[in-house]
Design an enzyme around this catalytic site. Sequence first.
Site, mmCIF file in Angstrom:
data_model
loop_
_atom_site.group_PDB
_atom_site.id
_atom_site.type_symbol
_atom_site.label_atom_id
_atom_site.label_comp_id
_atom_site.label_asym_id
_atom_site.label_seq_id
_atom_site.Cartn_x
_atom_site.Cartn_y
_atom_site.Cartn_z
ATOM 1 N N ASP A 30 0.838 -1.074 0.191
ATOM 2 C CA ASP A 30 -0.133 0.170 -0.090
ATOM 3 C C ASP A 30 0.846 1.181 -0.066
ATOM 4 O OD1 ASP A 30 -3.233 0.414 0.730
ATOM 5 O OD2 ASP A 30 -1.880 2.248 0.908
ATOM 6 N N ASN A 85 -12.954 -2.966 2.412
ATOM 7 C CA ASN A 85 -14.012 -2.090 2.510
ATOM 8 C C ASN A 85 -14.915 -1.842 1.300
ATOM 9 O OD1 ASN A 85 -12.807 -0.881 4.810
ATOM 10 N ND2 ASN A 85 -11.288 0.175 3.412
ATOM 11 N N GLN A 92 -14.304 2.814 1.344
ATOM 12 C CA GLN A 92 -13.695 2.408 -0.224
ATOM 13 C C GLN A 92 -13.323 3.445 -1.092
ATOM 14 O OE1 GLN A 92 -15.711 -0.718 -2.354
ATOM 15 N NE2 GLN A 92 -13.870 -1.039 -3.820
ATOM 16 N N VAL A 94 -10.855 3.055 -3.591
ATOM 17 C CA VAL A 94 -10.626 2.832 -5.078
ATOM 18 C C VAL A 94 -11.503 1.477 -5.418
ATOM 19 C CG1 VAL A 94 -9.029 1.485 -6.395
ATOM 20 C CG2 VAL A 94 -8.037 3.308 -4.664
ATOM 21 N N HIS A 98 -10.171 -4.972 -3.290
ATOM 22 C CA HIS A 98 -8.881 -5.353 -2.669
ATOM 23 C C HIS A 98 -9.087 -5.735 -1.265
ATOM 24 C CE1 HIS A 98 -9.929 -1.077 -2.675
ATOM 25 N NE2 HIS A 98 -9.368 -1.226 -1.241
ATOM 26 N N HIS A 100 -6.970 -5.679 2.276
ATOM 27 C CA HIS A 100 -5.774 -4.949 2.847
ATOM 28 C C HIS A 100 -5.370 -6.242 3.948
ATOM 29 C CE1 HIS A 100 -6.838 -0.579 2.159
ATOM 30 N NE2 HIS A 100 -8.013 -1.150 1.972
HETATM 31 P P1 AMP Z 1 -9.762 1.363 0.031
HETATM 32 O O1 AMP Z 1 -9.740 2.660 0.947
HETATM 33 O O2 AMP Z 1 -10.344 0.234 0.970
HETATM 34 O O3 AMP Z 1 -10.348 1.676 -1.099
HETATM 35 O O4 AMP Z 1 -8.219 1.382 0.037
HETATM 36 C C1 AMP Z 1 -7.473 2.158 -1.046
HETATM 37 C C2 AMP Z 1 -6.113 1.682 -0.989
HETATM 38 O O5 AMP Z 1 -5.120 1.815 -1.997
HETATM 39 C C3 AMP Z 1 -5.693 2.981 0.302
HETATM 40 O O6 AMP Z 1 -4.936 2.207 1.442
HETATM 41 C C4 AMP Z 1 -4.518 3.596 -0.622
HETATM 42 O O7 AMP Z 1 -3.272 4.101 0.245
HETATM 43 C C5 AMP Z 1 -4.275 2.536 -1.711
HETATM 44 N N1 AMP Z 1 -3.354 3.148 -2.883
HETATM 45 C C6 AMP Z 1 -4.103 3.943 -3.632
HETATM 46 N N2 AMP Z 1 -3.324 4.281 -4.683
HETATM 47 C C7 AMP Z 1 -2.107 3.320 -4.630
HETATM 48 C C8 AMP Z 1 -1.040 2.919 -5.428
HETATM 49 N N3 AMP Z 1 -0.609 3.665 -6.667
HETATM 50 N N4 AMP Z 1 -0.130 1.956 -5.033
HETATM 51 C C9 AMP Z 1 -0.456 1.248 -4.009
HETATM 52 N N5 AMP Z 1 -1.698 1.672 -2.798
HETATM 53 C C10 AMP Z 1 -2.370 2.642 -3.576
#
Ligand code: AMP
Length: 112
Positions: A30, A85, A92, A94, A98, A100
Amino acid sequence: MSDTIFSRIIDREIPADIIYEDEQALAFRDISPQAPVHFLVIPKKPIAKLSDATPEDQALLGHLLLVAREVAAQEGLEDFRLNVNNGAGASQTVFHLHVHVLGGRSFSWPPG
Ligand code: AMP
């Protein structure tokens, strides 16, 4: 599903610290770690969120957990936390499914 930053990582269009890959899944660190070890396990199949998975994804979803376990061991973690999430209201950000995986510190319950 629209293109996300994670599909661009799968396609190697943007860099990431990839620590595991197979035909179905990818794991990478992450970018904003919330624990000494914090990586994400994603399916290569573009599923926006867990709610969008279907019974045909059963094996894939199980595979993500086995990858999480395997990479956690690879990272030297005995105890670790998994978090998914699902939706904006659950933080959430992205919209590519995924898992975590966090470890290397203790965690409290309930989560915030
Ligand atoms: P969520 O809030 O569950 O959607 O988590 C998305 C996660 O993606 C967050 O913990 C971000 O820090 C991580 N994230 C976003 N962009 C990147 C990236 N380019 N490389 C690695 N992690 C990322």
